[in-house]
Design a protein around this motif. Structure first.
Motif, PDB file in Angstrom:
ATOM      1  N   TYR A  19     -10.377  16.127 -43.341  1.00 45.56           N
ATOM      2  CA  TYR A  19      -9.895  16.626 -42.059  1.00 45.56           C
ATOM      3  C   TYR A  19      -8.364  16.574 -42.022  1.00 45.56           C
ATOM      4  N   ARG A  58     -17.492  18.803 -39.926  1.00 47.14           N
ATOM      5  CA  ARG A  58     -16.739  19.345 -41.062  1.00 47.14           C
ATOM      6  C   ARG A  58     -17.540  20.434 -41.763  1.00 47.14           C
ATOM      7  N   LYS A 108     -11.625  21.747 -38.287  1.00 49.28           N
ATOM      8  CA  LYS A 108     -10.439  21.448 -39.102  1.00 49.28           C
ATOM      9  C   LYS A 108      -9.933  20.027 -38.892  1.00 49.28           C
ATOM     10  N   THR A 109     -10.146  19.491 -37.694  1.00 50.55           N
ATOM     11  CA  THR A 109      -9.719  18.123 -37.417  1.00 50.55           C
ATOM     12  C   THR A 109     -10.740  17.484 -36.485  1.00 50.55           C
ATOM     13  N   ALA A 110     -10.670  16.163 -36.358  1.00 52.91           N
ATOM     14  CA  ALA A 110     -11.621  15.426 -35.528  1.00 52.91           C
ATOM     15  C   ALA A 110     -10.869  14.448 -34.633  1.00 52.91           C
ATOM     16  N   ARG A 166     -12.208  10.617 -41.633  1.00 56.00           N
ATOM     17  CA  ARG A 166     -11.301  11.769 -41.613  1.00 56.00           C
ATOM     18  C   ARG A 166     -10.693  11.993 -43.002  1.00 56.00           C
ATOM     19  N   ARG A 176     -11.293  21.827 -33.231  1.00 61.15           N
ATOM     20  CA  ARG A 176     -11.307  20.358 -33.232  1.00 61.15           C
ATOM     21  C   ARG A 176     -12.723  19.890 -32.920  1.00 61.15           C
TER      22      ARG A 176
END
Length: 365
Positions: free
Chosen positions: A340, A259, A264-266, A335, A236
């Motif tokens: 994401y 990214r 993988k995510t924010a 995102r 993250r």
């Protein structure tokens, strides 16, 4: 008008503490006495005093800290250390040092407490028949991979226990020493037992050096994301905190960089200024970014109902009002544009079991 934070007491000008977030030492809020430096009226040179790091040892009877906060993704956590040498001036954990009779200011960065028995105590707690597994938080108060981890290895030992028990763990850090433990984190991630949040507040190395004086540089943290991602660990990007009027213009650039590094995510959180953190942060603004100080506090108070801090669940992380809505919309749009994931896959709680002991009957399956 909501009350404003009281000013900090004067700082001893003979005190030297290179690369620290603050030299101020506001008294712990539970102390009945207030200590402050005052000039004695004599214009004489004083001997300089160098404040060095001090590490004490705590032998805890329990190490799992429980919470019932509805806006957190976990209800339990383990903290390897009290205090944090990274010295981030905005750290919401600074007030916790008051429970030890220490100042949330310079003491928080220099008077650290290690818990070398944490892994042994954790194993006893996991072995209780009444224990019900849920994801464990690691790094929720102070950084588990701060510099003293190289010597004390408390976090490494805790991680080994969690891996042996196949216990899921959600990690937050900005400490580059986490790369040492990829040999554990990689296999844990392969079994759905861990994910890591790397905190990146700004891409401006100069600003980071001033705000987070002993934390790795922004470029180094992006390298950590790359190394963990290459080992198969879900990462993250944690934009925490977003400081309105100072770092919020970097949201899209931070998300682009995260990214590209493999996040993988924010996730993001608005700056929080609980208790003693507010006067410490405002003093830092006045010293290091005076041209931004007025705008930062104006925007923050607009999102905090006129207060320096809003402790209410949910709103404490995001704020409220038009500017808070704008920040949220920017994160959502970036995102989506960058691909994401909304969230990371849930950690696997079904593999939890006592580690095999010598002489145990082995399973056929």
């Amino acid at each position: 008008m909501p009350p404003r934070s009281p000013p900090l007491p004067p700082t001893d000008p003979s005190l030297r503490a290179p690369a620290r977030g603050t030299l101020a030492q506001p008294a712990p809020r539970y102390d009945s006495e207030v200590r402050a430096w005052e000039h004695d009226g004599w214009d004489l040179p004083e001997e300089e005093h160098l404040r060095r790091r001090e590490v004490s040892v705590e032998r805890p009877r329990s190490v799992i800290a429980w919470n019932q906060s509805p806006d957190l993704g976990f209800d339990r956590a383990v903290n390897s250390y009290r205090g944090c040498e990274h010295g981030c001036i905005y750290c919401y954990a600074r007030p916790s040092h008051a429970y030890l009779g220490l100042s949330p200011g310079l003491d928080f960065e220099t008077k650290l407490i290690a818990r070398p028995d944490a892994a042994r105590v954790l194993e006893k707690e996991l072995a209780r028949k009444s224990y019900v597994v849920r994801p464990m938080g690691l790094g929720t108060n102070t950084d588990p991979w701060q510099p003293i981890e190289a010597q004390y290895r408390v976090t490494r030992a805790v991680l080994e226990v969690l891996w042996n028990w196949r216990h899921p763990v959600s990690i937050t850090t900005r400490g580059a020493l986490i790369e040492r433990d990829i040999d554990l984190l990689g296999p844990m991630a392969a079994e759905g037992l861990t994910e890591v949040g790397i905190s990146v507040t700004t891409l401006d190395a100069g600003l980071a050096r001033a705000m987070e004086p002993r934390a790795p540089s922004p470029a180094r943290r992006l390298a950590m994301i790359r190394a963990l991602s290459a080992a198969g660990v879900p990462v993250r990007l944690m934009m925490g905190p977003v400081i309105p009027g100072l770092t919020d213009h970097e949201i899209e650039a931070l998300m682009d960089a995260g990214r590209e590094a493999g996040a993988k995510t924010a996730w993001y959180a608005l700056l929080r200024l609980p208790r003693e953190v507010s006067p410490l942060f405002q003093d830092w603004l006045a010293r290091h970014r005076p041209n931004h100080a007025g705008k930062v506090m104006k925007l923050l108070r607009e999102m905090r109902g006129g207060r320096d801090n809003d402790p209410d669940f949910h709103s404490r992380f995001r704020g409220e009002g038009p500017y808070a809505d704008l920040l949220r919309a920017r994160v959502v749009a970036a995102r989506r544009r960058l691909g994401y994931a909304q969230t990371l896959p849930a950690l696997d709680c079904g593999k939890f079991r006592p580690p095999p002991r010598p002489g145990d009957q082995l399973s056929l399956f």
